[in-house]
Design an enzyme around this catalytic site. Structure first.
Site, PDB file in Angstrom:
ATOM      1  CB  CYS A  76      -0.851  -0.018   1.222  1.00  0.00           C
ATOM      2  SG  CYS A  76      -0.143   0.181   2.919  1.00  0.00           S
ATOM      3  CB  VAL A  77       0.292   4.760   0.941  1.00  0.00           C
ATOM      4  CG1 VAL A  77       1.235   5.871   1.099  1.00  0.00           C
ATOM      5  CG2 VAL A  77      -0.891   4.896  -0.193  1.00  0.00           C
TER       6      VAL A  77
END
Length: 368
Positions: A76-77
């Site tokens: 993810c981020v």
């Protein structure tokens, strides 16, 4: 320390580099974010917003496309939502781990490759940013060129090879990543070299100009003034290898527009043509080692002058006016945060705790 439910970005990068087909990288970020910047070979299931709100249905409905005999690394981020995704996969019988730090962690991965065509040069690749830096070594001494901000990478590499870092240099004032050059030079108590034109407001550097040399063991590394990408861009000739910075890439050349408006870009493109013309006069078997890559897979990345003249359309152009117009008519999107990064690298702004986040995203330093 990595837990049994996490996997480090360094391990992911190493396994992908080795062609490990048992690792399946599943990126759960939104589609736009994924399309802008992703891990080569990864797969996208855009359920980031759903997972952030605690909704796992979208991910569960997509599991038919995920091989159940592979180890899954979720991305993810920043490595938080990917933990939720990995847990969903484990609940459904998958061997799944979350990649630590997400894409921010991916941007901190460095991989070293010895250049087979040069006994002196090691290319250091950041797969998450497209940045290339170099260690030039001989006789127990080393020069670091275009250091990333994670200076311990170069110190550790030098230590493992029993090398003393005797000098640090930048090919130019970078606009896409924070330079670690001055910090590394200060830590090692050695000179930091940069062309005076790109130094701007810096007060800790040693100016170099065309024809100067930096001694590294038995090598005299020659400075070539190659302006265009920036007004102070330089390249380094190490025997039969050229560290070309952002002047010349394998499939493109440096963009000339990151220092001002259209007039500056036109002037830069004109300077760049002359610089490339000079590099074309080098021996055909000179190996060009650039400052960036895009999707080229060969490691270490490099190509001879002869190869580039035949295959790099911009490098092979004979007419200055046509070159300038071609460059200016098709410039890509500007690098994210390039103004602030440039300000840090020229001494106009101090790097803060958010310095790492300024670099995140795709590399856009090439023309066309």
């Amino acid at each position: 320390m990595t837990s049994n439910t996490d996997i480090s970005p360094t391990e992911v990068a190493a396994r992908l580099r080795d062609g490990d087909n048992d690792l399946y990288v599943l990126d759960v970020r939104n589609e736009d974010d994924y399309e802008e910047w992703n891990i080569d070979g990864s797969h996208n299931v855009p359920v980031y917003d759903q997972l952030s709100g605690g909704n796992t249905i979208g991910l569960e409905q997509s599991l038919d496309d995920v091989p159940d005999d592979a180890e899954v690394a979720t991305v993810c981020v920043a490595g938080v939502i990917s933990q939720r995704a990995a847990q969903v996969l484990r609940n459904n019988g998958y061997d799944a781990k979350s990649m630590q730090g997400g894409m921010r962690g991916w941007a901190m991965v460095y991989q070293a490759y010895d250049v087979t065509d040069s006994d002196a040069v090691t290319q250091i690749v950041r797969p998450g940013t497209g940045c290339l830096s170099y260690l030039v070594a001989d006789g127990g001494e080393a020069l670091v060129v275009d250091s990333g901000q994670h200076t311990e990478v170069y110190q550790n590499l030098a230590d493992t090879r029993d090398l003393d870092i005797v000098a640090v240099a930048d090919t130019h004032a970078h606009a896409d990543h924070i330079s670690g050059g001055r910090d590394l030079a200060a830590a090692e108590d050695v000179p930091y070299y940069l062309h005076d034109t790109d130094a701007r407001e810096l007060d800790r550097y040693t100016a170099v100009e065309d024809g100067d040399v930096i001694s590294v063991g038995s090598y005299d590394v020659e400075i070539l003034f190659t302006p265009g990408h920036t007004r102070g861009s330089i390249s380094f000739l190490v025997g039969d290898a050229l560290l070309s910075g952002d002047t010349l890439f394998v499939r493109s050349v440096g963009r000339p527009d990151l220092e001002g408006g259209s007039d500056v870009a036109r002037e830069g493109a004109t300077l760049l043509f002359d610089s490339l013309d000079r590099l074309a006069d080098l021996s055909d078997d000179t190996v060009v080692l650039p400052g960036h890559f895009s999707d080229e897979e060969i490691r270490p990345l490099g190509a001879t002058i002869e190869h580039l003249e035949a295959n790099n359309e911009l490098f092979g152009m004979d007419t200055k006016s046509a070159f300038v117009e071609t460059i200016l008519e098709d410039l890509p999107d500007t690098p994210a945060n390039y103004n602030r990064i440039k300000r840090v690298n020229t001494g106009k702004e101090r790097a803060t705790a958010e310095a790492e986040t300024l670099e995140l995203g795709p590399n856009n330093c090439a023309s066309n």
